[in-house]
Write a protein that holds these residues in place. Structure first.
Motif, PDB file in Angstrom:
ATOM      1  N   PHE A 201      -1.836   3.292 -40.954  1.00 29.49           N
ATOM      2  CA  PHE A 201      -0.476   2.646 -40.748  1.00 29.49           C
ATOM      3  C   PHE A 201       0.204   2.758 -42.004  1.00 29.49           C
ATOM      4  O   PHE A 201       1.523   3.101 -41.963  1.00 29.49           O
ATOM      5  CB  PHE A 201      -0.479   1.939 -39.768  1.00 29.49           C
ATOM      6  N   ARG A 215       5.833   4.980 -35.823  1.00 29.91           N
ATOM      7  CA  ARG A 215       4.699   4.131 -34.900  1.00 29.91           C
ATOM      8  C   ARG A 215       3.485   5.165 -34.688  1.00 29.91           C
ATOM      9  O   ARG A 215       3.795   6.227 -34.278  1.00 29.91           O
ATOM     10  CB  ARG A 215       5.455   3.724 -33.735  1.00 29.91           C
ATOM     11  N   GLY A 217       1.043   5.699 -36.418  1.00 23.87           N
ATOM     12  CA  GLY A 217       0.777   6.253 -37.718  1.00 23.87           C
ATOM     13  C   GLY A 217      -0.484   6.178 -38.219  1.00 23.87           C
ATOM     14  O   GLY A 217      -1.094   6.662 -38.966  1.00 23.87           O
ATOM     15  N   SER A 218      -1.352   5.241 -37.801  1.00 20.37           N
ATOM     16  CA  SER A 218      -2.816   5.063 -38.234  1.00 20.37           C
ATOM     17  C   SER A 218      -3.616   6.599 -37.880  1.00 20.37           C
ATOM     18  O   SER A 218      -4.781   6.768 -38.762  1.00 20.37           O
ATOM     19  CB  SER A 218      -3.665   4.188 -37.364  1.00 20.37           C
ATOM     20  N   ASP A 219      -3.209   7.279 -36.945  1.00 16.72           N
ATOM     21  CA  ASP A 219      -3.720   8.403 -36.688  1.00 16.72           C
ATOM     22  C   ASP A 219      -3.518   9.361 -37.932  1.00 16.72           C
ATOM     23  O   ASP A 219      -4.373  10.242 -38.177  1.00 16.72           O
ATOM     24  CB  ASP A 219      -3.103   9.466 -35.642  1.00 16.72           C
TER      25      ASP A 219
HETATM   26  N1  ASP Z   1      -0.087  -0.355 -35.259  1.00 17.46           N
HETATM   27  C1  ASP Z   1       0.804   0.622 -35.276  1.00 17.46           C
HETATM   28  C2  ASP Z   1       1.548   0.812 -34.033  1.00 17.46           C
HETATM   29  O1  ASP Z   1       1.480   0.088 -33.117  1.00 17.46           O
HETATM   30  C3  ASP Z   1       0.099   1.844 -35.794  1.00 17.46           C
HETATM   31  C4  ASP Z   1      -0.962   2.659 -34.614  1.00 17.46           C
HETATM   32  O2  ASP Z   1      -1.034   1.854 -33.976  1.00 17.46           O
HETATM   33  O3  ASP Z   1      -1.335   3.603 -35.177  1.00 17.46           O
HETATM   34  O4  ASP Z   1       2.466   1.620 -33.991  1.00 17.46           O
END
Ligand code: ASP
Ligand code: ADP
Ligand code: MG
Length: 471
Positions: A201, A215, A217-219
């Motif tokens: 993220f 949002r 963005g960890s992907d």
């Molecule tokens: N924690 C962040 C979100 O809720 C990023 C993610 O979950 O990929 O958007």
């Protein structure tokens, strides 16, 4: 020492040698294979979920680089830690009371640490975070702490090295992701690190300030890490058994898509199939690294494989359906507009000057329609209308709000005739009025505009005609 007097004994001996050889080859393969595994918020929402994740990682030696999200919802009524962090920061930076929310966040992490029985205290981290919140370190900094703290716990739990993306994932000073600098730094950092946890993220601008992706963005982080280490596979673990033909919140138990191409996925993700961030394919696409969407709660399910291209035929004519509400159309009419060179450009320049990007632009001989996001457009509507009048002197400008766009996507549509016809007859049967239709030149997607109120019914009708009927 074993002796073999019989023929069957010798055969048995050979079988055992072959088995042990196969085992060794598999082990060797596993030892040299590299997988990046990203786990979403619901996969890390509690100690119980963390343990499932630990089992998944330990089950395959190739799962060497782990990208965690922040703890998500434990149930439908729960809150995501990222949302709590935004709330907490807003209160703290505006001088409102924030201690209760901060306590709530702290408790979420403490419960995970206790449940996992790891020897770790985040007290110092929380003291620093609180100080930075009060000193207005920024909303991006605040949101990023969700992944940062979960990464620290994950690294301690697995015994992996922790790498802070603030030192390896870079953004330029305008906030755009700096792919080149990131790839170089991450590749160097990870070259000699056998196993590591890299929170998702966020990263940092070149001046050191924290910046997040949008949002979900960890992907994107998972994909960036996969590219940097030239991974064999990017596994994206979530709470569904793959990319589904339609949103499970609209269609009950939709079919899982076995294989989907990057292009199809991008169309669907952009149009609201939120299971994977729409930008997550770009880094891996450069290297042709496949993405496998998997379910943390059902690790034996094969999930969905996302690939550059495939000769596998999709099971149905369409691959998937997705859609979004909240669009608005601006319909411009002018007799003979087709003969006026530069008409389209002049209209679009008005949108550009107002900083609005358009979504679709279907046109007729004397009409042109521009579709935009209602929320982006509302504040500028009068300025845009006046601008269009000045730029092209139309006969008539009309607007319609509360429209939904639905994308029907599939590489199989190119080879089959009558897809659009089937969509329309399904919608007509469901008594839905079609406001707009737009087919991309790639023949990969058909976009349909309907009223917001018809959105769910339209998706159900399209799903039934293509999936239920073709089963
Ligand atoms: N924690 C962040 C979100 O809720 C990023 C993610 O979950 O990929 O958007
Ligand atoms: P994570 O927290 O693991 O990143 P997300 O909530 O971002 O998970 O994405 C998974 C969710 O996406 C699913 O629970 C589902 O509700 C939703 N979703 C929407 N459209 C689709 C689809 N076509 N296929 C699968 N999931 C979808
Ligand atoms: Mg997500």
């Amino acid at each position: 020492m074993r002796t073999f007097q019989t023929r069957s004994g010798i055969v048995q001996f050979n079988i055992e040698i072959n088995r042990s050889l196969a085992r060794k080859v598999k082990e060797k393969e596993e030892n040299s294979m590299k997988k990046v595994v990203k786990f979403g918020g619901s996969s890390l929402a509690s100690a119980r979920q963390f343990k499932k994740v630990g089992d998944i990682i330990r089950a395959d030696k190739a799962r060497r680089y782990v990208v965690p999200s922040a703890p998500g919802k434990r149930n439908d009524k729960d809150e995501k830690v990222t949302d709590l962090l935004y709330q907490c920061y807003d209160a703290a930076s505006e001088g409102r009371s924030y201690k209760k929310i901060l306590e709530k966040i702290k408790t979420r992490y403490e419960e995970i640490i206790e449940g996992l029985e790891v020897n770790l205290s985040l007290d110092h981290e929380f003291a620093r975070i609180e100080e930075n919140f009060v000193n207005k370190a920024g909303r991006d900094y605040a949101a990023s702490r969700g992944e940062y703290l979960n990464g620290i716990i994950m690294a301690a739990y697995l015994g992996y090295e922790f790498i802070d993306p603030a030192e390896a994932v870079f953004f330029d000073n305008d906030g755009n992701f700096d792919a080149e600098a990131t790839d170089k730094e991450l590749a160097e950092r990870l070259e000699h690190v056998e196993r590591a946890v890299i929170p998702g993220f966020y990263g940092a601008k070149h001046d050191g300030s924290i910046k997040t992706f949008s949002r979900g963005g960890s992907d994107v982080t998972g994909s960036i890490v996969a590219k940097a280490i030239h991974a064999d596979m990017y596994e994206n673990w979530t709470d569904v058994s793959g990319f589904l033909v339609a949103d499970p919140r609209i269609i009950k138990d939709p079919e899982v898509i076995e294989t989907i191409t990057y292009k199809e996925l991008r169309e669907l993700a952009y149009m609201g199939a939120s299971v994977l961030h729409e930008d997550a394919i770009f880094p891996v696409r450069k290297e042709g690294i496949p993405i496998n969407i998997r379910n943390t709660n059902r690790p034996d399910d094969k999930g969905t494989l996302i690939v550059e291209s495939t000769c596998r035929k999709p099971r149905y004519t369409i691959t998937g359906i997705a859609g979004k509400k909240g669009f608005c159309s601006i319909n411009i009419e002018k007799a003979m507009m087709n003969a006026e060179v530069g008409f389209g450009r002049k209209v679009l320049e008005v949108f550009e000057r107002n900083g609005i990007s358009f979504e679709h632009m279907p046109s007729g001989i004397d009409t042109m329609t521009v579709l935009v996001h209602q929320s982006e457009f509302e504040d500028y509507e009068q300025s845009v209308i006046a601008g269009i009048h000045r730029a092209v002197e139309p006969d008539f400008v009309e607007m319609e709000s509360d429209l939904a766009l639905i994308a029907v996507v599939g590489r199989g549509m190119k080879a089959s005739r009558g897809t659009a016809g089937r969509i329309f007859s399904a919608l007509a049967h469901a008594r839905i009025n079609v406001k707009m239709i737009d087919q991309g030149s790639s023949e990969l997607n058909i976009i349909i505009g309907v009223k917001d109120a018809d959105f769910e019914t339209a998706i159900k009708a399209i799903y039934d005609i293509f999936v239920s009927a073709e089963m």
